[in-house]
Design a protein around this motif. Structure first.
Motif, PDB file in Angstrom:
ATOM      1  N   ALA A  66      94.978  -2.279  22.996  1.00 44.33           N
ATOM      2  CA  ALA A  66      96.116  -1.434  23.377  1.00 44.33           C
ATOM      3  C   ALA A  66      97.381  -2.271  23.253  1.00 44.33           C
ATOM      4  O   ALA A  66      97.424  -3.405  23.747  1.00 44.33           O
ATOM      5  CB  ALA A  66      95.947  -0.931  24.805  1.00 44.33           C
TER       6      ALA A  66
ATOM      7  N   ASN B 211      96.480   4.285  22.704  1.00 43.30           N
ATOM      8  CA  ASN B 211      95.847   3.985  24.000  1.00 43.30           C
ATOM      9  C   ASN B 211      96.708   3.098  24.895  1.00 43.30           C
ATOM     10  O   ASN B 211      96.205   2.461  25.813  1.00 43.30           O
ATOM     11  CB  ASN B 211      94.480   3.328  23.776  1.00 43.30           C
TER      12      ASN B 211
ATOM     13  N   GLU C 172      96.241   3.620  28.578  1.00 46.08           N
ATOM     14  CA  GLU C 172      94.881   3.538  29.106  1.00 46.08           C
ATOM     15  C   GLU C 172      94.807   2.516  30.236  1.00 46.08           C
ATOM     16  O   GLU C 172      95.270   1.383  30.103  1.00 46.08           O
ATOM     17  CB  GLU C 172      93.919   3.150  27.989  1.00 46.08           C
TER      18      GLU C 172
END
Length: 235
Positions: A38, A53, A56
């Motif tokens: 990420a 992401n 995330e």
């Protein structure tokens, strides 16, 4: 730094990155990276880009020491011992210092998350069990650059050295052009998991990888075209 000068600085950053990484076919809104990593970039003018992401929620690893140090420096008792513990956490990623700081200020991570609007950041049962996201860390550092550029956290990130165990700290986002300082994190247990967060003139960048330090460096450098495209879009 005023917003006009900040924009000029960021344009210079984007230009320099573009010279290192061609931006043809790059998508500025989403930095290219494999799912294991990420990546999130934020600027002091409130604009940012990241991998799909970037929000995330993942293990904060030792990046959570940034939050602990910030809380102690601004809301602690002002003691020399707090400053020493904060420096050890940031420069050498000292786990013992983090344990002492977290025991003294158990509210620190939650308080910093609330103050900076870090919605993906959560404290854990102990400091090592906390979670955050690449986006939250970059948002935090960019906000610090904008509102508190004199924080010693930045000096300590810029003068980080090997840990007490001899672990070198020189990978991931630290390898990007124009980076001035970095905080690293890694897991000592289970599958390899690493993180790094860096700042430069007018920007902050964070990466978290479910993999090795070498894999993170490769993923971050591969994302350079998208990062450069994003910064160049400020023109």
């Amino acid at each position: 730094m005023g917003y006009r000068m900040t924009a000029i600085t960021l344009l210079a950053v984007g230009t320099c990155l573009a010279l290192v990484a061609p931006v043809a076919n790059a998508e500025p809104s989403e930095a290219a990276a494999p799912p294991r990593t990420a990546i999130s970039i934020r600027t002091v003018v409130g604009i940012g880009w990241g991998s799909a992401n970037e929000h995330e929620q993942r293990s904060a690893l030792s990046l959570i020491k940034l939050y602990l140090a910030d809380y102690a420096l601004r809301h602690g008792d002002g003691s020399a011992s707090d400053r020493d513990l904060a420096e050890r956490m940031i420069r050498y990623s000292d786990d013992g210092a983090a344990s002492l700081m977290a025991a003294k200020y158990p509210e620190a991570v939650g308080a910093v998350a609330n103050e900076y609007g870090l919605t993906e950041t959560r404290p854990g049962a102990d400091w090592g069990a906390g979670t955050t996201s690449a986006a939250d860390v970059s948002d935090f550092l960019a906000s610090k650059l904008r509102t508190d550029p004199g924080s010693p956290i930045f000096d300590w990130m810029a003068s980080a050295g090997s840990t007490a165990r001899g672990t070198g700290q020189d990978w991931g986002t630290a390898q990007l052009p124009l980076v001035l300082g970095t905080k690293w994190g890694w897991s000592d247990f289970g599958a390899s998991e690493v993180a790094s967060a860096s700042y430069g003139p007018g920007f902050a960048v964070t990466a978290h990888t479910r993999g090795t330090a070498a894999e993170q460096t490769a993923d971050v450098l591969a994302a350079l075209p998208a990062i450069a495209a994003g910064l160049m879009s400020l023109r």
